[in-house]
Design a protein around this motif. Sequence first.
Motif, PDB file in Angstrom:
ATOM      1  N   UNK A 141     -11.347  -1.834  -1.132  1.00  0.00           N
ATOM      2  CA  UNK A 141     -11.019  -1.941  -2.554  1.00  0.00           C
ATOM      3  C   UNK A 141      -9.564  -2.340  -2.736  1.00  0.00           C
ATOM      4  N   UNK A 142      -8.684  -1.753  -1.935  1.00  0.00           N
ATOM      5  CA  UNK A 142      -7.263  -2.094  -2.030  1.00  0.00           C
ATOM      6  C   UNK A 142      -7.059  -3.575  -1.760  1.00  0.00           C
ATOM      7  N   UNK A 188       0.605  -4.571  -5.199  1.00  0.00           N
ATOM      8  CA  UNK A 188       0.443  -3.355  -4.422  1.00  0.00           C
ATOM      9  C   UNK A 188      -0.687  -2.491  -4.945  1.00  0.00           C
ATOM     10  N   UNK A 189      -1.100  -1.550  -4.102  1.00  0.00           N
ATOM     11  CA  UNK A 189      -2.134  -0.583  -4.451  1.00  0.00           C
ATOM     12  C   UNK A 189      -1.651   0.794  -4.006  1.00  0.00           C
ATOM     13  N   UNK A 190      -1.761   1.766  -4.889  1.00  0.00           N
ATOM     14  CA  UNK A 190      -1.416   3.148  -4.555  1.00  0.00           C
ATOM     15  C   UNK A 190      -2.696   3.969  -4.522  1.00  0.00           C
ATOM     16  N   UNK A 191      -2.887   4.723  -3.438  1.00  0.00           N
ATOM     17  CA  UNK A 191      -4.073   5.550  -3.278  1.00  0.00           C
ATOM     18  C   UNK A 191      -3.640   7.005  -3.198  1.00  0.00           C
ATOM     19  N   UNK A 192      -4.349   7.869  -3.891  1.00  0.00           N
ATOM     20  CA  UNK A 192      -3.984   9.278  -3.940  1.00  0.00           C
ATOM     21  C   UNK A 192      -4.906  10.172  -3.150  1.00  0.00           C
ATOM     22  N   UNK A 193      -5.888  10.784  -3.821  1.00  0.00           N
ATOM     23  CA  UNK A 193      -6.697  11.824  -3.194  1.00  0.00           C
ATOM     24  C   UNK A 193      -7.457  11.345  -1.961  1.00  0.00           C
ATOM     25  N   UNK A 194      -7.947  10.114  -1.968  1.00  0.00           N
ATOM     26  CA  UNK A 194      -8.681   9.616  -0.805  1.00  0.00           C
ATOM     27  C   UNK A 194      -7.776   9.559   0.417  1.00  0.00           C
ATOM     28  N   UNK A 195      -6.509   9.202   0.209  1.00  0.00           N
ATOM     29  CA  UNK A 195      -5.571   9.145   1.335  1.00  0.00           C
ATOM     30  C   UNK A 195      -5.265  10.531   1.870  1.00  0.00           C
ATOM     31  N   UNK A 196      -5.381  11.530   1.025  1.00  0.00           N
ATOM     32  CA  UNK A 196      -5.118  12.898   1.475  1.00  0.00           C
ATOM     33  C   UNK A 196      -6.344  13.503   2.152  1.00  0.00           C
ATOM     34  N   UNK A 228       0.862  -1.181   0.000  1.00  0.00           N
ATOM     35  CA  UNK A 228       0.000   0.000   0.000  1.00  0.00           C
ATOM     36  C   UNK A 228       0.894   1.224   0.000  1.00  0.00           C
ATOM     37  N   UNK A 229       0.589   2.193  -0.832  1.00  0.00           N
ATOM     38  CA  UNK A 229       1.390   3.416  -0.877  1.00  0.00           C
ATOM     39  C   UNK A 229       0.470   4.614  -1.088  1.00  0.00           C
ATOM     40  N   UNK A 230       0.983   5.770  -0.657  1.00  0.00           N
ATOM     41  CA  UNK A 230       0.278   7.033  -0.890  1.00  0.00           C
ATOM     42  C   UNK A 230       0.928   7.702  -2.087  1.00  0.00           C
ATOM     43  N   UNK A 231       0.132   8.054  -3.065  1.00  0.00           N
ATOM     44  CA  UNK A 231       0.649   8.579  -4.325  1.00  0.00           C
ATOM     45  C   UNK A 231       1.383   9.897  -4.131  1.00  0.00           C
ATOM     46  N   UNK A 283       3.486 -10.397 -16.728  1.00  0.00           N
ATOM     47  CA  UNK A 283       4.813 -10.124 -16.162  1.00  0.00           C
ATOM     48  C   UNK A 283       4.825 -10.561 -14.689  1.00  0.00           C
ATOM     49  N   UNK A 284       4.732 -11.874 -14.449  1.00  0.00           N
ATOM     50  CA  UNK A 284       4.591 -12.351 -13.071  1.00  0.00           C
ATOM     51  C   UNK A 284       5.801 -12.072 -12.195  1.00  0.00           C
ATOM     52  N   UNK A 285       6.959 -11.824 -12.816  1.00  0.00           N
ATOM     53  CA  UNK A 285       8.172 -11.568 -12.035  1.00  0.00           C
ATOM     54  C   UNK A 285       8.276 -10.118 -11.583  1.00  0.00           C
ATOM     55  N   UNK A 286       7.424  -9.240 -12.118  1.00  0.00           N
ATOM     56  CA  UNK A 286       7.463  -7.831 -11.730  1.00  0.00           C
ATOM     57  C   UNK A 286       6.505  -7.570 -10.564  1.00  0.00           C
ATOM     58  N   UNK A 287       6.880  -6.623  -9.721  1.00  0.00           N
ATOM     59  CA  UNK A 287       6.016  -6.147  -8.646  1.00  0.00           C
ATOM     60  C   UNK A 287       5.173  -5.024  -9.245  1.00  0.00           C
ATOM     61  N   UNK A 288       3.862  -5.285  -9.417  1.00  0.00           N
ATOM     62  CA  UNK A 288       2.979  -4.343 -10.097  1.00  0.00           C
ATOM     63  C   UNK A 288       1.921  -3.840  -9.131  1.00  0.00           C
ATOM     64  N   UNK A 289       1.842  -2.506  -9.024  1.00  0.00           N
ATOM     65  CA  UNK A 289       0.825  -1.854  -8.211  1.00  0.00           C
ATOM     66  C   UNK A 289      -0.141  -1.121  -9.125  1.00  0.00           C
ATOM     67  N   UNK A 290      -1.382  -1.011  -8.671  1.00  0.00           N
ATOM     68  CA  UNK A 290      -2.407  -0.296  -9.423  1.00  0.00           C
ATOM     69  C   UNK A 290      -2.724   1.014  -8.720  1.00  0.00           C
ATOM     70  N   UNK A 291      -3.012   2.035  -9.511  1.00  0.00           N
ATOM     71  CA  UNK A 291      -3.358   3.352  -9.004  1.00  0.00           C
ATOM     72  C   UNK A 291      -4.524   3.883  -9.838  1.00  0.00           C
ATOM     73  N   UNK A 292      -5.394   4.684  -9.193  1.00  0.00           N
ATOM     74  CA  UNK A 292      -6.475   5.319  -9.925  1.00  0.00           C
ATOM     75  C   UNK A 292      -7.843   4.848  -9.482  1.00  0.00           C
ATOM     76  N   UNK A 293      -8.622   5.766  -8.886  1.00  0.00           N
ATOM     77  CA  UNK A 293     -10.009   5.465  -8.563  1.00  0.00           C
ATOM     78  C   UNK A 293     -10.234   4.570  -7.367  1.00  0.00           C
ATOM     79  N   UNK A 294      -9.208   4.315  -6.591  1.00  0.00           N
ATOM     80  CA  UNK A 294      -9.332   3.441  -5.416  1.00  0.00           C
ATOM     81  C   UNK A 294      -9.517   4.329  -4.196  1.00  0.00           C
ATOM     82  N   UNK A 295     -10.609   4.118  -3.478  1.00  0.00           N
ATOM     83  CA  UNK A 295     -10.990   5.056  -2.426  1.00  0.00           C
ATOM     84  C   UNK A 295     -11.189   4.414  -1.059  1.00  0.00           C
ATOM     85  N   UNK A 296     -10.871   3.146  -0.913  1.00  0.00           N
ATOM     86  CA  UNK A 296     -11.046   2.499   0.387  1.00  0.00           C
ATOM     87  C   UNK A 296     -10.044   1.363   0.558  1.00  0.00           C
ATOM     88  N   UNK A 297      -9.818   0.998   1.813  1.00  0.00           N
ATOM     89  CA  UNK A 297      -8.952  -0.149   2.092  1.00  0.00           C
ATOM     90  C   UNK A 297      -9.572  -1.449   1.594  1.00  0.00           C
TER      91      UNK A 297
END
Length: 345
Positions: free
Chosen positions: A227-228, A238-246, A21-24, A211-225
Amino acid sequence: MAGAKPLAQTGKKNVAHAARLSVAPMMDWTDRHCRYMHRLLSAQTLLYTEMVTAPALVRGRALHLLDYSPEEHPVALQLGGSDPQELARAAALGGQAGYDEINLNCGCPSDRVQSGTFGAVLMKDPARVAECVSAMREVVDVDVTVKCRIGVDDQNPEVVLPDFLHQIRSAGCQRVTIHARMAWLQGLSPKENRDIPPLDHDLVHRMKAAFPDMHISVNGGITSLEQARSHLDAGLDGVMIGRAAYHQPSDILAGADPLIYQTGQVADPENVVLKMLPYVERHLSGGGRLHQITRHMLGLFAGRPGARGWRRALSEGAVRDHAGPEVIVEALSRVVSDTQSVQAI
């Protein structure tokens, strides 16, 4: 430099785990004061700086942009740029400052960023991005990662995104965050680019399968834990959350440690406010202004009784001359008293 920390104390494995989990990175929002508060809400979540341009560091020597508090770890530096050697020099400065990750911005669609030939426009030149990643990796011992879009303008994401990922992976990038929207470089403002192009989370999931060997996070439109967690349970790393986290930091971050990392307890935002007071004192004693910190605290009690009184007390009190911690204490009393009033009914 403020915030320097031996790399051995953080480690790539720990940062990859934090990236569940990350904050954008958000311009004008995720500065060091915001990140300090976010860290009090979650001990585990990966935090990102605002985008810092490589020219500002290398040519402008604006090294104060790298300042942060040691408590913010794990924390990543996001760089903007397109010149491999200049980015390498900027990355080296970030590595020396002790950042746990160096991230390259390939997703911002603003006109100012485009004029510097970096941000989302780099989706059109994956070979250059790969060259930048390679040059940066040569000078730092931490992960060099990329944040990108699924494509820009009239590109076909099903074609360009796999090629983009293949090229940056070949250059040594193992972690990528994908904003699951196209970016329109002409005709839409940066704000519109955050809402109007439709989301395609499924494409990001397909990229993880490809690309199963890559660590891939999604960002965009995710507003709750919740959903993450659903994205993580479906196989993303991973999941990156932006405006909702702010805007609702307690909703996103207070419960992140137990729900996402299976450790720790849900943070109490009232305790977070009290823990902020010594930090505020240090900032003020160094010549800072109270509102530089409290502007990031307005959403702490979003949705709770007293939230409006909290926001109003901070907004009006923090901008006054010589405003100090007493403004925060008084604002907190609005929340506590209103909560107690509701419980007494």
